[in-house]
Design a protein around this motif. Structure first.
Motif, mmCIF file in Angstrom:
data_model
loop_
_atom_site.group_PDB
_atom_site.id
_atom_site.type_symbol
_atom_site.label_atom_id
_atom_site.label_comp_id
_atom_site.label_asym_id
_atom_site.label_seq_id
_atom_site.Cartn_x
_atom_site.Cartn_y
_atom_site.Cartn_z
ATOM 1 N N THR A 15 -2.398 -1.084 3.848
ATOM 2 C CA THR A 15 -3.040 0.091 3.252
ATOM 3 C C THR A 15 -2.549 1.366 3.922
ATOM 4 O O THR A 15 -2.240 2.365 3.254
ATOM 5 C CB THR A 15 -4.568 -0.013 3.374
ATOM 6 O OG1 THR A 15 -5.016 -1.203 2.706
ATOM 7 C CG2 THR A 15 -5.246 1.189 2.749
ATOM 8 N N LEU A 298 -11.631 -4.079 0.816
ATOM 9 C CA LEU A 298 -10.259 -4.475 0.528
ATOM 10 C C LEU A 298 -9.963 -5.805 1.218
ATOM 11 O O LEU A 298 -10.456 -6.074 2.317
ATOM 12 C CB LEU A 298 -9.304 -3.383 1.018
ATOM 13 C CG LEU A 298 -7.813 -3.532 0.752
ATOM 14 C CD1 LEU A 298 -7.188 -2.153 0.486
ATOM 15 C CD2 LEU A 298 -7.096 -4.195 1.937
ATOM 16 N N ALA A 320 -3.996 -3.082 -1.346
ATOM 17 C CA ALA A 320 -3.549 -1.898 -0.614
ATOM 18 C C ALA A 320 -2.673 -1.004 -1.480
ATOM 19 O O ALA A 320 -2.844 0.223 -1.511
ATOM 20 C CB ALA A 320 -2.775 -2.336 0.640
#
Length: 413
Positions: A15, A298, A320
């Motif tokens: 990410t 996430l 991501a």
């Protein structure tokens, strides 16, 4: 725009790289005092390899990973049930890689520090809570070394802190414990002679009773990652599992002591492991929503799934990349909403499909019909049954070849 990412695992670090590539500032906070290459093996599917390649990591992946050639399903005697080409052999423009999870994490960590600076990843900070205001968020953390409180402000917060996510617990405080299907897992890495072509992922047996997974982590095929899975109970809720718990050879070896493959020494791999880890195979029910406003989840924090499809880490990479794209295109609030809609819709069916363990039904059927083994699987399964097994495998692991090869890049220019 500035993002705070909680968790410096594969999802969190990817990410950071994705946000940076999209022109978005970020900082990563992790509770450990020092990131180290811990863990065992992981498979990165072609759809994730594409995204990491677009982040400029193709050469590094080729250096640390083994491109998987085939995935073979067998019975406990080593008889071939199904053999599937993987990666480029299956028509993808990108390979599938088997790689040490910790080595991959450190490669991502090095890339983050090189591109974002040494201060981009702050260790020793445990997440406590987050408050959202009209212009952003303020996260409350605690310095694990001194106990002092730390506050960090940002436009958005991303909880990428794994299956035991503290961010998820704050967003969904009444969710309850992890869910266990009754399978116990032992994992290790063993130096051994290569098996088959030295680049095959082998899956023997089924989770109805006992299952053994093995694949190489070194180019010469002599460093082998293995997973031994045994159905020991009916399952249910379990307290938080310790992913670093040491396993004992005497607990796992009796389940596989008589497994004899002409090309894979299962008892020898177990006995020769450098270290054995033990934990339950767990997941969570899919959430109706991940986050609110400027806060989201996430990777395993959002959609922990059984590892039967070798797809969990790859889905974190896709998360991501999608998050960075939506934030860059739509801003902090609308971007978070669009990200969650795309990725929650994509990952929920995967969580449920992995829980079904669809290929296990066919492997169990083989054991029922040929309990002493077989010479030719066509004597045991019909062509339709084999085709259904291949389709089940694609459902939990693969992305459509033509779609992946031809779709537009997710990179933000």
């Amino acid at each position: 725009m500035r993002a705070l990412i909680v968790g410096a695992g594969i999802g969190g670090l990817t990410t950071a790289l994705s946000l940076h590539a999209a022109g978005i500032e970020c900082v990563v906070a992790d509770s450990v005092a020092e990131l180290r290459p811990l863990g065992v093996g992981i498979n990165i599917q072609p759809h994730a390899v594409r995204e990491l390649t677009e982040l400029g990591l193709a050469e590094k992946l080729a250096e640390i990973g083994v491109p998987t050639s085939f995935q073979i399903y067998t019975d406990c005697f080593g008889g071939t049930i199904l053999l599937l080409p993987r990666g480029r052999g299956a028509g993808y423009r990108w390979p599938q890689y088997s790689v040490h999870r910790g080595v991959l994490q450190m490669a991502l960590f090095d890339a983050v520090r090189e591109r974002l600076g040494d201060g981009a990843v702050r260790t020793g900070l445990t997440f406590q809570d987050v408050v959202e205001g009209p212009g952003g968020i303020v996260a409350s953390l605690r310095d694990a070394r001194t106990g002092e409180p730390v506050e960090l402000a940002a436009d958005v917060l991303v909880g990428a802190d794994g299956v035991h996510s503290t961010v998820r617990a704050r967003l969904h405080p009444d969710e309850g414990p992890l869910l266990w299907g009754g399978v116990r897992m032992w994992r290790g890495i063993t130096g051994s002679r290569p098996f088959l072509d030295g680049a095959t992922l082998a899956i023997a047996g089924s989770n109805d009773s006992r299952k053994f997974v093995a694949y190489p982590l070194s180019p010469d095929g002599t460093r082998i990652n293995w997973v031994a899975e045994v159905k020991v109970a009916e399952g249910g809720a379990v307290p938080p599992a310790d992913w670093s718990r040491r396993g004992r050879l005497e607990d796992v070896l009796p389940h596989f002591a008589r497994w004899s493959h002409a090309w894979l020494d299962v008892p020898g791999l177990l006995a020769g492991a450098e270290r054995i880890l033990e934990y339950p195979m767990v997941d969570r029910d899919p959430l109706p929503w991940w986050g609110r406003g400027r806060v989201t989840l996430l990777g395993d924090a959002a959609h922990p799934m059984y590892p039967v499809g070798s797809n969990g880490g790859s889905q974190a990479v896709l998360d991501a990349r999608a998050l960075a794209r939506h934030l860059a295109e739509s801003g902090p609030v609308e971007g978070m909403t669009a990200y969650e809609e795309e990725r929650r819709t994509a990952t929920t069916p995967l969580v449920l499909a992995n829980r079904e363990m669809p290929m296990e039904r066919t492997v169990a059927l083989v054991a029922e019909r040929a309990p002493l083994g077989f010479d030719d699987v066509s004597q045991v399964l019909t062509p339709d049954e084999l085709a259904a097994m291949a389709a089940d495998q694609r459902r939990i692991t693969d992305m459509d070849v033509s779609f992946l090869n031809e779709r537009a890049s997710w990179s933000v220019c």
